[in-house]
Structures are given as C-alpha cells and as structure tokens.
Design a protein around this motif. Sequence first.
Motif, PDB file in Angstrom:
ATOM      1  N   GLN A  20     -11.117  -2.300  -4.617  1.00  0.00           N
ATOM      2  CA  GLN A  20     -10.613  -1.263  -3.731  1.00  0.00           C
ATOM      3  C   GLN A  20      -9.237  -0.769  -4.189  1.00  0.00           C
ATOM      4  O   GLN A  20      -8.965   0.428  -4.172  1.00  0.00           O
ATOM      5  CB  GLN A  20     -10.536  -1.795  -2.299  1.00  0.00           C
ATOM      6  CG  GLN A  20     -10.135  -0.762  -1.287  1.00  0.00           C
ATOM      7  CD  GLN A  20     -10.127  -1.334   0.123  1.00  0.00           C
ATOM      8  OE1 GLN A  20     -10.226  -2.533   0.330  1.00  0.00           O
ATOM      9  NE2 GLN A  20     -10.016  -0.472   1.091  1.00  0.00           N
ATOM     10  N   ASN A  21      -8.382  -1.675  -4.631  1.00  0.00           N
ATOM     11  CA  ASN A  21      -7.055  -1.291  -5.112  1.00  0.00           C
ATOM     12  C   ASN A  21      -7.168  -0.374  -6.323  1.00  0.00           C
ATOM     13  O   ASN A  21      -6.412   0.592  -6.464  1.00  0.00           O
ATOM     14  CB  ASN A  21      -6.224  -2.519  -5.475  1.00  0.00           C
ATOM     15  CG  ASN A  21      -5.876  -3.354  -4.273  1.00  0.00           C
ATOM     16  OD1 ASN A  21      -5.679  -2.833  -3.176  1.00  0.00           O
ATOM     17  ND2 ASN A  21      -5.818  -4.654  -4.457  1.00  0.00           N
ATOM     18  N   ASP A  24      -8.335   3.084  -5.195  1.00  0.00           N
ATOM     19  CA  ASP A  24      -7.232   3.791  -4.546  1.00  0.00           C
ATOM     20  C   ASP A  24      -6.263   4.356  -5.583  1.00  0.00           C
ATOM     21  O   ASP A  24      -5.703   5.432  -5.395  1.00  0.00           O
ATOM     22  CB  ASP A  24      -6.482   2.863  -3.590  1.00  0.00           C
ATOM     23  CG  ASP A  24      -7.282   2.523  -2.344  1.00  0.00           C
ATOM     24  OD1 ASP A  24      -8.285   3.216  -2.061  1.00  0.00           O
ATOM     25  OD2 ASP A  24      -6.911   1.549  -1.662  1.00  0.00           O
ATOM     26  N   LYS A  25      -6.086   3.632  -6.661  1.00  0.00           N
ATOM     27  CA  LYS A  25      -5.129   4.032  -7.691  1.00  0.00           C
ATOM     28  C   LYS A  25      -5.667   5.151  -8.581  1.00  0.00           C
ATOM     29  O   LYS A  25      -4.934   6.062  -8.945  1.00  0.00           O
ATOM     30  CB  LYS A  25      -4.763   2.818  -8.544  1.00  0.00           C
ATOM     31  CG  LYS A  25      -3.699   3.086  -9.571  1.00  0.00           C
ATOM     32  CD  LYS A  25      -3.282   1.800 -10.258  1.00  0.00           C
ATOM     33  CE  LYS A  25      -2.168   2.067 -11.229  1.00  0.00           C
ATOM     34  NZ  LYS A  25      -1.650   0.861 -11.823  1.00  0.00           N
TER      35      LYS A  25
END
Length: 89
Positions: A20-21, A24-25
């Motif tokens: 998920q990180n 998002d990035k």
Amino acid sequence: MMALLKKLFKQEKVKIDFCQNNLDKFLSEQCFSDFNSFLSQKNIDFKEYTCQSKCEICEESPYAIINGEVEKAETAEQLLKKLKERVNR
C-alpha cells in the motif's frame, strides 16, 4: 486464435500482491483506472498489504509480487505493462 484458445481453456488465477505504501508513492490518479480495470479480470486475485518488508525496492520504484516473484519497473505505467505481459503468457 490465441484469444479463442484462452476462452476455451480456463485460465489459472494469477496472484498479485501490492504494498500500500508503494502504491501511494508511485500510483498516479491517471494510472489508477487502468490498474483497476486490469485487476478486475476474473483470473486475477490481488491483495494490498500495508507493508511487505521490501523497503529497499519500495523506496526505489513501483513493484508488485506476482505469483511469489517480485516485478518492478521505473513507473507505474511500466509496471502495469509488465504485469499484463506476465498474466497473458
């Protein structure tokens, strides 16, 4: 001919895991709908994890784990292209 054969024979499910990180990035709003369309295919089973402990890769580029193998690219668009190629083999 190939499309017909794929329809005749049931395709195996492809498992794709995302961080998920990382999404998002690297995932832009422009690319989101393309990813969404791709991931909604019947033969794809995907899951998002908060973290996959692949921080070095995560910091550098967009990536996904497809059937247990890491696939990374320079951009989210390139990653989607690679994922499509892997699924359609």
